[in-house]
Design an enzyme around this catalytic site. Structure first.
Site, short mmCIF file in Angstrom:
data_model
loop_
_atom_site.label_atom_id
_atom_site.label_comp_id
_atom_site.label_asym_id
_atom_site.label_seq_id
_atom_site.Cartn_x
_atom_site.Cartn_y
_atom_site.Cartn_z
N GLY A 11 -7.29 22.33 28.23
CA GLY A 11 -7.17 21.48 27.05
C GLY A 11 -8.52 21.07 26.51
N SER A 130 -4.16 6.21 28.56
CA SER A 130 -4.15 6.38 27.11
C SER A 130 -4.05 5.04 26.40
CB SER A 130 -2.96 7.26 26.71
OG SER A 130 -2.72 7.21 25.32
N GLU A 132 -2.23 4.59 24.04
CA GLU A 132 -0.81 4.42 23.70
C GLU A 132 -0.11 3.43 24.63
OE1 GLU A 132 1.11 5.70 21.21
OE2 GLU A 132 -0.57 6.69 20.25
N TYR A 153 6.10 9.08 25.96
CA TYR A 153 4.77 9.44 26.47
C TYR A 153 4.05 8.21 27.01
CZ TYR A 153 -0.23 10.49 26.31
OH TYR A 153 -1.57 10.61 26.61
N LYS A 157 2.89 7.34 30.84
CA LYS A 157 1.51 7.01 31.16
C LYS A 157 1.40 5.64 31.83
CE LYS A 157 -1.33 10.36 29.86
NZ LYS A 157 -2.30 10.98 30.79
#
Length: 347
Positions: A11, A130, A132, A153, A157
């Site tokens: 990635g 993250s 988020e 997601y 996390k």
């Protein structure tokens, strides 16, 4: 020679991290999934003939859903540092693949931590958390902000974040969470909003497209430059004690500002090309994320060098070059001026 193991090495972050660690003299190992197609283009420039003595990059087939495989890889490599970047990392996709996201992004972390414990390897562990996690929490967000995840997601996390802390406290493992806010680059996946926009600008300039479909233009994010952020991952594991850190620029810009900057840099008006499509709206939106990274500055000595406008210019120029068009010219100039000691390849 130190050894590092990276999940998610193919990635954006994994490729930059591999490049950075190789520049530091590490032997780097990466876990990749078996697939009918190759997905290693981001790290192909790092390959060295494995039959030569100087080869220091090695790839291993594995999967975050297979604990036995993970244990065997860690036992055989015996890494000094493990950087866990692998995940189903697209927020919008997580609403459509919620269970899979929980399995890979959340449970994949506990499988890796358990593999380290079972293998009996003394290592340092970095968990890619993250921004988020903060979701609907009032900005700016720091290490002390209460989490409020707003997507499958983010919820996955959150599990990974707390299980990392639990293993740190329960088993005296040097394990840290890097709570990185949005960080972008020419290596960003094409479905992520920044790259989606800069790629569309290039395709419109090339006459290949005449429109771009978007979701919520009012969402604000703290966007930084990915190569700078992977350096923080390394710094966290060189710290004397295992601690969690927020990493970001401290500035927020809306998706509309992103569009304005990217299109205007290429001499275009985004209003002539952008259309709103409800399918790109999230069921629950995160309105504003802004990092309070004072702790990283004081304890790691880190602060960002690339501004929002500079980031977008770097990415637009890169996407223009990928299509064989002449770049506008600011992107590489910015990198060369701000990073004379650059360790990564300009993509």
């Amino acid at each position: 020679m130190k050894k590092a193991l990276i999940t998610g090495i193919t990635g954006q972050d994994g490729s930059y991290l591999a490049e950075f660690l190789l520049s530091k003299g590490y032997e780097v190992h990466g876990i990749i999934r078996r697939s009918s197609t190759f997905n290693t283009e981001r790290i192909e420039h790092l390959y060295i003939d494995p039959h030569k003595a100087e080869a220091r990059l090695f790839l291993h087939y594995g999967d975050l859903s297979d604990p036995g495989e993970l244990t065997e890889i860690i036992y055989n490599i015996r890494p000094d540092e493990v950087y866990h970047l692998g995940a189903q990392s697209h927020v919008r996709v997580s609403f459509d693949m919620a269970e899979y996201t929980g399995n890979i992004t959340g449970l994949g972390t506990i499988r890796l931590l358990d593999a380290i414990k079972r293998a009996g390897v003394k290592t340092k562990f970095y968990q890619a958390s993250s921004s988020e996690l903060f979701g609907a929490a009032k900005p700016p967000q720091s290490e002390n902000t209460v989490f409020y995840p707003r997507s499958p997601y983010a919820a996955a996390k959150l599990y990974a974040y707390w299980i990392t802390i639990n293993y740190r406290e329960a088993y005296n493992l040097f394990a840290v969470n890097g709570i990185l806010f949005n960080h972008e680059s020419p290596r960003r996946g094409e479905t992520f909003v920044t790259r989606k926009v800069t790629r569309a600008v290039a395709r419109i300039k090339a006459g290949l497209d005449d429109s771009l479909y978007m979701g919520n233009l009012e969402a604000k994010r703290d966007w930084g430059f990915a190569p700078e952020y992977v350096e923080c991952m390394y710094l966290m594991l060189q710290n004397s004690t295992p601690e969690d850190f927020v990493i970001g620029t401290g500035e927020a810009h809306s998706v509309k500002e992103l569009l304005e900057e990217a299109f205007s840099y290429a001499g275009l008006d985004y209003k002539d090309y952008v259309k709103i499509d409800p399918k790109y709206m999230r069921p629950t939106e995160v309105e504003c994320l802004i990092a309070d990274a004072k702790k990283a500055k004081s304890k790691l000595g880190w602060s960002p060098r690339i501004s929002f406008k500079e980031l977008i210019r770097i990415m637009v120029d890169s996407d223009l070059k990928k299509l064989g068009l002449a770049p506008i010219g600011e992107g590489e100039k910015i990198i060369r001026e701000k990073f004379p000691d650059r360790w990564w390849r300009i993509d």
